[in-house]
Scaffold this motif. Structure first.
Motif, PDB file in Angstrom:
ATOM      1  N   ALA A 242       0.825  -1.203   0.000  1.00 39.05           N
ATOM      2  CA  ALA A 242       0.000   0.000   0.000  1.00 39.05           C
ATOM      3  C   ALA A 242       0.862   1.256   0.000  1.00 39.05           C
ATOM      4  O   ALA A 242       0.546   2.244  -0.677  1.00 39.05           O
ATOM      5  N   THR A 243       1.963   1.230   0.735  1.00 40.44           N
ATOM      6  CA  THR A 243       2.851   2.398   0.781  1.00 40.44           C
ATOM      7  C   THR A 243       3.521   2.627  -0.572  1.00 40.44           C
ATOM      8  O   THR A 243       3.615   3.770  -1.051  1.00 40.44           O
ATOM      9  N   GLU A 244       3.989   1.552  -1.195  1.00 37.13           N
ATOM     10  CA  GLU A 244       4.596   1.690  -2.521  1.00 37.13           C
ATOM     11  C   GLU A 244       3.572   2.163  -3.542  1.00 37.13           C
ATOM     12  O   GLU A 244       3.890   2.956  -4.443  1.00 37.13           O
ATOM     13  N   SER A 245       2.324   1.703  -3.394  1.00 33.45           N
ATOM     14  CA  SER A 245       1.278   2.142  -4.325  1.00 33.45           C
ATOM     15  C   SER A 245       1.016   3.636  -4.178  1.00 33.45           C
ATOM     16  O   SER A 245       0.677   4.313  -5.160  1.00 33.45           O
ATOM     17  N   ALA A 246       1.147   4.162  -2.966  1.00 32.00           N
ATOM     18  CA  ALA A 246       0.951   5.594  -2.756  1.00 32.00           C
ATOM     19  C   ALA A 246       2.006   6.396  -3.504  1.00 32.00           C
ATOM     20  O   ALA A 246       1.717   7.448  -4.095  1.00 32.00           O
ATOM     21  N   MET A 247       3.246   5.907  -3.498  1.00 29.62           N
ATOM     22  CA  MET A 247       4.306   6.588  -4.225  1.00 29.62           C
ATOM     23  C   MET A 247       4.056   6.519  -5.729  1.00 29.62           C
ATOM     24  O   MET A 247       4.255   7.506  -6.455  1.00 29.62           O
ATOM     25  N   ILE A 248       3.579   5.363  -6.186  1.00 33.92           N
ATOM     26  CA  ILE A 248       3.254   5.216  -7.610  1.00 33.92           C
ATOM     27  C   ILE A 248       2.108   6.157  -7.976  1.00 33.92           C
ATOM     28  O   ILE A 248       2.087   6.740  -9.079  1.00 33.92           O
ATOM     29  N   ALA A 249       1.150   6.332  -7.064  1.00 32.64           N
ATOM     30  CA  ALA A 249       0.040   7.249  -7.318  1.00 32.64           C
ATOM     31  C   ALA A 249       0.538   8.680  -7.480  1.00 32.64           C
ATOM     32  O   ALA A 249       0.039   9.427  -8.331  1.00 32.64           O
ATOM     33  N   VAL A 250       1.516   9.086  -6.680  1.00 32.48           N
ATOM     34  CA  VAL A 250       2.082  10.430  -6.789  1.00 32.48           C
ATOM     35  C   VAL A 250       2.754  10.607  -8.153  1.00 32.48           C
ATOM     36  O   VAL A 250       2.538  11.619  -8.849  1.00 32.48           O
ATOM     37  N   VAL A 251       3.567   9.631  -8.550  1.00 33.89           N
ATOM     38  CA  VAL A 251       4.260   9.713  -9.836  1.00 33.89           C
ATOM     39  C   VAL A 251       3.257   9.748 -10.987  1.00 33.89           C
ATOM     40  O   VAL A 251       3.378  10.542 -11.931  1.00 33.89           O
ATOM     41  N   TYR A 252       2.229   8.893 -10.905  1.00 36.07           N
ATOM     42  CA  TYR A 252       1.200   8.844 -11.954  1.00 36.07           C
ATOM     43  C   TYR A 252       0.469  10.183 -12.041  1.00 36.07           C
ATOM     44  O   TYR A 252       0.226  10.703 -13.141  1.00 36.07           O
ATOM     45  N   ALA A 253       0.122  10.751 -10.871  1.00 39.67           N
ATOM     46  CA  ALA A 253      -0.583  12.029 -10.861  1.00 39.67           C
ATOM     47  C   ALA A 253       0.266  13.134 -11.483  1.00 39.67           C
ATOM     48  O   ALA A 253      -0.239  13.983 -12.232  1.00 39.67           O
ATOM     49  N   LEU A 254       1.552  13.136 -11.182  1.00 40.84           N
ATOM     50  CA  LEU A 254       2.444  14.141 -11.762  1.00 40.84           C
ATOM     51  C   LEU A 254       2.538  13.997 -13.278  1.00 40.84           C
ATOM     52  O   LEU A 254       2.485  14.989 -14.020  1.00 40.84           O
ATOM     53  N   ILE A 255       2.683  12.766 -13.751  1.00 35.06           N
ATOM     54  CA  ILE A 255       2.809  12.538 -15.195  1.00 35.06           C
ATOM     55  C   ILE A 255       1.540  12.967 -15.921  1.00 35.06           C
ATOM     56  O   ILE A 255       1.582  13.655 -16.952  1.00 35.06           O
ATOM     57  N   VAL A 256       0.375  12.557 -15.377  1.00 34.81           N
ATOM     58  CA  VAL A 256      -0.895  12.879 -16.031  1.00 34.81           C
ATOM     59  C   VAL A 256      -1.130  14.395 -16.036  1.00 34.81           C
ATOM     60  O   VAL A 256      -1.512  14.973 -17.065  1.00 34.81           O
ATOM     61  N   SER A 257      -0.897  15.050 -14.901  1.00 33.56           N
ATOM     62  CA  SER A 257      -1.215  16.476 -14.780  1.00 33.56           C
ATOM     63  C   SER A 257      -0.210  17.373 -15.489  1.00 33.56           C
ATOM     64  O   SER A 257      -0.590  18.406 -16.069  1.00 33.56           O
ATOM     65  N   LEU A 264      -0.777  21.604 -14.680  1.00 29.74           N
ATOM     66  CA  LEU A 264      -0.011  22.005 -13.508  1.00 29.74           C
ATOM     67  C   LEU A 264       1.380  22.446 -13.927  1.00 29.74           C
ATOM     68  O   LEU A 264       2.023  21.794 -14.752  1.00 29.74           O
ATOM     69  N   SER A 265       1.821  23.543 -13.340  1.00 30.01           N
ATOM     70  CA  SER A 265       3.193  23.986 -13.541  1.00 30.01           C
ATOM     71  C   SER A 265       4.046  23.512 -12.379  1.00 30.01           C
ATOM     72  O   SER A 265       3.531  23.019 -11.363  1.00 30.01           O
ATOM     73  N   PHE A 266       5.353  23.686 -12.507  1.00 33.05           N
ATOM     74  CA  PHE A 266       6.250  23.293 -11.419  1.00 33.05           C
ATOM     75  C   PHE A 266       5.949  24.118 -10.161  1.00 33.05           C
ATOM     76  O   PHE A 266       5.998  23.599  -9.039  1.00 33.05           O
ATOM     77  N   LYS A 267       5.598  25.375 -10.340  1.00 36.38           N
ATOM     78  CA  LYS A 267       5.249  26.235  -9.203  1.00 36.38           C
ATOM     79  C   LYS A 267       4.002  25.719  -8.504  1.00 36.38           C
ATOM     80  O   LYS A 267       3.915  25.730  -7.267  1.00 36.38           O
ATOM     81  N   ASP A 268       3.016  25.248  -9.298  1.00 34.36           N
ATOM     82  CA  ASP A 268       1.797  24.685  -8.708  1.00 34.36           C
ATOM     83  C   ASP A 268       2.119  23.440  -7.875  1.00 34.36           C
ATOM     84  O   ASP A 268       1.560  23.242  -6.795  1.00 34.36           O
ATOM     85  N   VAL A 269       3.005  22.608  -8.385  1.00 36.18           N
ATOM     86  CA  VAL A 269       3.367  21.383  -7.674  1.00 36.18           C
ATOM     87  C   VAL A 269       4.043  21.710  -6.342  1.00 36.18           C
ATOM     88  O   VAL A 269       3.783  21.066  -5.327  1.00 36.18           O
TER      89      VAL A 269
END
Length: 430
Positions: A242-257, A264-269
C-alpha cells in the motif's frame, strides 16, 4: 481512577481549545506522573520523545502523506472536473440526475484521493454553484456534497484505512478489499435517496446525451479512471505494498497532470507539496503523540481493565459491537476520525481479540462510524466545508443532512448484522 484522570485531563484541555495531539499528550503525562513508577520529569520527557519517534517510524504510515499528495495533485490538475463530466454524461439525464452525478463523481474521486475533506472540497467547489444554478436548494446541495464526501474514508485507497491498519496491525490490503462493497452500497443508497428526493421536490433532469458525448467524456476521463486501477490492482496482485502504491500514485498524478494534460506547472506542484505537507504533519503528529499515550495506557493495564468491563456487561458480540458503535459515533461528533482511532483503539482492541471478532470487518465498521462523524455536528468537517462553499448557515445544512445520515446508519446496521458483506471479497482473494 486512572481512566478518570486520563479522561478528565484530555477533555478539559480540549474544551479550552488545546489541539488534540497536545491534549492526548497532557493526559498521558498526567497519568504517568501520578500513577507511574516515580520517574523524574526529565526521564518522563525522554520516554515521551522515544515513544513518539517509534510510533511515527512506520513504513505503512508513509502511505498517508503520499496519498494526500497524490489526491491533491490530481485535484489541482483538473481530474475531478473530468470525472464530473463523465458522471454527468452517464446519469445526468434522469430526474435529479445532477444530484446523483455528485455522488458518483465523489465515489470516483474517493478512489483516488481517499480523504473526505479533499473530496468534498474538490467536488463542492464545482457542483454546489452548478446545482444552485439549476434550481436545487442550496442547503440540500451542501448536504449532498458533504454526504457524498463521507464515502471517501470507505472506498479504497483510504487514508483512514491505512491508519487503522497501522494502529491495529491489520492487513491494509485486506482492508482495502473489504471497503469496496460497503463503499459501493453506501454510494448507491445515497443515489437512491437523491432520486426519491428529486421526485418529491420536482428537481430537474438534464438532456439525454448522445453516444458521442458519452464516449468523448469517457476519453477525457480515462487517465483519471486508470489511477485507482493501477493503485488497487498493484496492491491486490501483490506487486507492491500500500505504501509503494501511494508513491506510484504520486508519480502517476504528476505525469498525467504535467505531461498529458499540462494543467499544472512546477510552481503549482511546489504549492501543492507544501499544503499536503502541512496537513500530513498534523496527522502524523497526532499519531506520534497517541503512540506515547498508548504506551502509558498499556503500562497501567487500562486496555485490559476496559476489556474486562465490556465483557462483564455481556459476552454477546452484537451487544458489544452496539456499545462500540455508539461510543465511536458519539466521539465522532466532536473529534476528527484519525484522532478518535489513536485514542480509542488501544483500549478497544483487547475486547475485539477476546471475542474473536474479524479484525478486517471491525476496521470497516469503525471507519464507517468515522465517516458518519465527518457529517455530524458540531465538528463535521465535510459539513463545515460545504456550508462555507454554499455560503449558507450550517444549521440549515444540518436539517438537510439528516436523511443522508440515516441511510449510512442503515448500511452500518446491515454490515454489523451480516459481516459477510465486508469479508467476502478479501476471503475470495485470500
Amino acid at each position: 481512577m486512572e481512566v478518570f484522570i486520563f479522561s478528565l485531563v484530555m477533555f478539559s484541555t480540549m474544551i479550552f481549545g488545546v489541539p488534540i495531539a497536545f491534549a492526548v499528550a497532557s493526559a498521558a503525562l498526567a497519568l504517568l506522573l501520578f500513577f507511574g513508577p516515580g520517574l523524574p520529569l526529565e526521564a518522563v520527557l525522554v520516554v515521551m520523545s522515544q515513544r513518539m519517534f517509534s510510533g511515527a517510524d512506520s513504513f505503512p504510515l508513509l502511505a498517508i502523506p503520499l496519498f494526500f499528495l497524490a489526491g491533491n495533485i490530481m485535484d489541482g490538475g483538473g481530474l475531478s472536473a473530468r470525472l464530473i463530466r463523465l458522471a454527468d454524461a452517464m446519469i445526468g439525464w434522469v430526474r435529479g440526475g445532477l444530484s446523483m452525478v455528485v455522488v458518483m463523481a465523489e465515489m470516483m474521486l474517493a478512489a483516488i484521493a481517499g480523504s473526505p475533506s479533499a473530496v468534498s472540497a474538490a467536488i463542492g467547489s464545482v457542483m454546489i454553484p452548478e446545482m444552485k444554478a439549476r434550481g436545487y436548494n442550496e442547503n440540500y446541495a451542501a448536504a449532498l456534497v458533504a454526504a457524498g464526501g463521507s464515502v471517501g474514508p470507505i472506498i479504497p485507497p483510504s487514508i483512514m484505512l491505512v491508519a487503522f491498519g497501522s494502529l491495529a496491525n491489520a492487513s491494509i490490503a485486506d482492508l482495502f478489499l473489504a471497503g469496496i462493497a460497503p463503499g459501493v452500497i453506501i454510494g448507491l443508497s445515497l443515489m437512491a435517496l437523491c432520486y426519491a428526493t428529486a421526485l418529491v421536490r420536482n428537481y430537474p433532469k438534464g438532456d439525454r446525451p448522445s453516444f458521442k458525448n458519452i464516449t468523448n467524456a469517457l476519453g477525457k476521463a480515462i487517465l483519471p479512471i486508470f489511477a485507482p486501477v493501477i493503485i488497487l490492482g498493484g496492491i491486490f496482485s501483490g506487486v507492491f505494498t500500500a505504501t509503494e502504491s501511494a508513491m506510484i500514485a504520486v508519480v502517476y498524478a504528476l505525469i498525467v497532470s504535467m505531461v498529458f494534460y499540462r494543467t499544472l506547472s512546477f510552481k503549482d506542484v511546489l504549492r501543492i507539496c507544501y499544503e499536503s505537507a502541512i496537513i500530513s504533519s498534523q496527522i502524523m503528529f497526532i499519531i506520534s503523540m497517541a503512540a506515547f499515550a498508548g504506551w502509558v495506557l498499556a503500562s497501567q493495564h487500562i486496555p485490559q481493565d476496559i476489556a474486562s468491563f465490556f465483557l462483564s456487561v455481556s459476552d454477546n458480540p452484537l451487544i458489544i459491537l452496539l456499545m462500540i458503535n455508539l461510543m465511536f459515533l458519539a466521539f465522532g461528533c466532536f473529534i476528527e476520525g484519525i484522532a478518535i482511532m489513536v485514542i480509542l483503539l488501544p483500549t478497544i482492541l483487547p475486547v475485539v481479540e477476546a471475542l474473536d471478532i474479524n479484525l478486517t470487518f471491525f476496521g470497516i465498521m469503525i471507519v464507517i462510524n468515522l465517516a458518519i462523524g465527518t457529517i455530524t455536528p458540531p465538528v463535521g468537517t465535510c459539513l463545515i466545508i460545504t456550508s462555507s462553499i454554499a455560503k449558507t448557515p450550517l444549521q440549515y445544512v444540518i436539517r438537510e443532512i439528516l436523511p443522508f445520515i440515516a441511510v449510512i446508519l442503515a448500511v452500518l446496521v446491515l454490515i454489523v448484522l451480516f459481516p459477510g458483506i465486508v469479508t467476502f471479497i478479501p476471503d475470495y482473494f485470500s
